[in-house]
Design a protein around this motif. Structure first.
Motif, PDB file in Angstrom:
ATOM      1  N   GLN A  77      -8.685   5.227 -11.592  1.00  0.00           N
ATOM      2  CA  GLN A  77      -8.351   5.023 -10.182  1.00  0.00           C
ATOM      3  C   GLN A  77      -8.790   3.635  -9.720  1.00  0.00           C
ATOM      4  OE1 GLN A  77      -8.203   8.212  -7.012  1.00  0.00           O
ATOM      5  NE2 GLN A  77     -10.200   7.355  -6.526  1.00  0.00           N
ATOM      6  N   ARG A  78      -9.931   3.188 -10.195  1.00  0.00           N
ATOM      7  CA  ARG A  78     -10.392   1.832  -9.855  1.00  0.00           C
ATOM      8  C   ARG A  78      -9.385   0.798 -10.354  1.00  0.00           C
ATOM      9  NH1 ARG A  78     -15.990   0.860 -12.427  1.00  0.00           N
ATOM     10  NH2 ARG A  78     -15.868  -1.082 -11.228  1.00  0.00           N
ATOM     11  N   THR A 127      -6.084   0.841  -8.184  1.00  0.00           N
ATOM     12  CA  THR A 127      -6.215   0.334  -6.809  1.00  0.00           C
ATOM     13  C   THR A 127      -6.393  -1.184  -6.764  1.00  0.00           C
ATOM     14  OG1 THR A 127      -8.596   0.882  -6.838  1.00  0.00           O
ATOM     15  CG2 THR A 127      -7.098   2.515  -5.883  1.00  0.00           C
ATOM     16  N   LYS A 138       0.615   3.684  -3.184  1.00  0.00           N
ATOM     17  CA  LYS A 138      -0.099   4.943  -2.967  1.00  0.00           C
ATOM     18  C   LYS A 138       0.769   6.122  -3.378  1.00  0.00           C
ATOM     19  CE  LYS A 138      -2.677   7.561   0.537  1.00  0.00           C
ATOM     20  NZ  LYS A 138      -3.176   7.571   1.931  1.00  0.00           N
ATOM     21  N   ARG A 181     -11.598  -0.069  -0.986  1.00  0.00           N
ATOM     22  CA  ARG A 181     -10.222   0.272  -1.367  1.00  0.00           C
ATOM     23  C   ARG A 181      -9.930   1.741  -1.092  1.00  0.00           C
ATOM     24  NH1 ARG A 181     -11.678  -2.770  -6.014  1.00  0.00           N
ATOM     25  NH2 ARG A 181     -11.412  -1.021  -7.461  1.00  0.00           N
ATOM     26  N   TYR A 188     -14.615  -1.202  -4.536  1.00  0.00           N
ATOM     27  CA  TYR A 188     -13.964   0.088  -4.783  1.00  0.00           C
ATOM     28  C   TYR A 188     -14.068   1.000  -3.557  1.00  0.00           C
ATOM     29  CZ  TYR A 188     -12.814   4.516  -7.096  1.00  0.00           C
ATOM     30  OH  TYR A 188     -12.242   5.715  -7.442  1.00  0.00           O
ATOM     31  N   TYR A 208       0.998   6.248  -7.136  1.00  0.00           N
ATOM     32  CA  TYR A 208      -0.241   6.779  -7.693  1.00  0.00           C
ATOM     33  C   TYR A 208      -0.291   8.299  -7.603  1.00  0.00           C
ATOM     34  CZ  TYR A 208      -5.191   7.722  -8.335  1.00  0.00           C
ATOM     35  OH  TYR A 208      -6.390   8.241  -8.780  1.00  0.00           O
ATOM     36  N   ILE A 221       0.815  -1.212   0.000  1.00  0.00           N
ATOM     37  CA  ILE A 221       0.000   0.000   0.000  1.00  0.00           C
ATOM     38  C   ILE A 221       0.854   1.270   0.000  1.00  0.00           C
ATOM     39  CG2 ILE A 221      -1.560   1.390   1.422  1.00  0.00           C
ATOM     40  CD1 ILE A 221      -3.144  -1.044   2.055  1.00  0.00           C
ATOM     41  N   LEU A 238      -7.076   3.189   1.549  1.00  0.00           N
ATOM     42  CA  LEU A 238      -6.042   4.111   1.062  1.00  0.00           C
ATOM     43  C   LEU A 238      -6.203   5.528   1.600  1.00  0.00           C
ATOM     44  CD1 LEU A 238      -6.021   2.903  -2.649  1.00  0.00           C
ATOM     45  CD2 LEU A 238      -4.125   2.666  -1.031  1.00  0.00           C
TER      46      LEU A 238
END
Length: 256
Positions: free
Chosen positions: A84-85, A88, A47, A102, A99, A50, A43, A106
């Motif tokens: 984004q989906r 993740t 993250k 998630r 979703y 992203y 994660i 996050l």
């Protein structure tokens, strides 16, 4: 016809679908590169990747092209959200979750909510003269702090329709709904802090003019009545088919 300037695609009808499609394409290319080359997908690492490499591609000049959360725009809003989906799903321990789960793990919001929050921050900076641009963008009411629509003053219905999708009209209801304690913040950091306090203090109330309500609408459109059941069945199906899960970009890894 379209014109590209500083990476922003502007079409003759001032619609931004072509530019948004380009943003989505570039973000998906980067996700494909990350999928192939990044081995550690915990994660913390993912993250930060992203926030650094993916989300900026979906938010370049976003205050210009942000599609208003209204009828006719939900298709492109959900296309943006799908990026984004997709990302993740690649993360260890949460790839098989829904979703909404998630996002919770996050500690991030939907992209739609984040864009409206960005509109509010930009509005604060302009109205309170924290920047040296945009002083004629907004029409301020007699209160000296609320926004009044310029659309009613448009010379034609077509111009009024165009104005309604740009920042001043798009953000008006959300801005006017904020309490003065938020709108009169001392600086941008203070505004962000007060905005978050206002959100956490009012999440139990349902009102379309609360900017975070757009997340509920987006999640309702993604996670319909049978979503959780179908998700559970899909996860069970993929348990014995790891190569298919990889092909579909779903990280099935779960720490023991």
């Amino acid at each position: 016809m379209s014109e590209t300037d500083l990476g922003l695609i502007t079409t003759f009808d001032l619609k931004w679908v072509e530019n948004i499609k380009k943003c989505i394409k570039e973000a998906n290319k980067m996700i494909a590169w990350i999928t192939r080359n990044i081995i550690v997908k915990d994660i913390y690492v993912m993250k930060n990747i992203y926030k650094t490499l993916i989300r900026p591609k979906l938010e370049y000049c976003v205050q210009i092209w942000n599609p208003a959360a209204a009828h006719g725009n939900w298709s492109i809003i959900l296309e943006l959200e799908a990026v984004q989906r997709r990302f993740t799903r690649l993360i260890n321990n949460i790839g098989t979750l829904s979703y909404s789960q998630r996002l919770e793990k996050l500690n991030i919001t939907t992209l739609a909510e984040r864009r409206i929050r960005g509109d509010l921050i930009e509005t604060f900076k302009i109205i309170n003269k924290k920047v040296d641009y945009g002083q004629n963008v907004f029409k301020i009411g007699r209160s000296g702090i609320n926004i009044v629509s310029k659309t009613l003053c448009a010379s034609s219905a077509e111009i009024g329709k165009l104005r309604s999708v740009f920042l001043p009209d798009r953000v008006m209801a959300y801005w006017n709904r904020l309490p003065n304690s938020v709108k009169l913040s001392e600086d941008v950091l203070d505004f962000k802090k007060n905005l978050e306090i206002f959100k956490t203090s009012n999440t139990q109330w349902s009102d379309d003019t609360y900017y975070w309500e757009v997340s509920k609408i987006v999640l309702d459109k993604i996670e319909g009545p049978s979503y959780n059941l179908n998700k559970s069945r899909h996860n069970e199906y993929l348990k014995d088919k790891p190569f298919l899960a990889i092909k579909r970009g779903i990280n099935m890894f779960t720490a023991a």
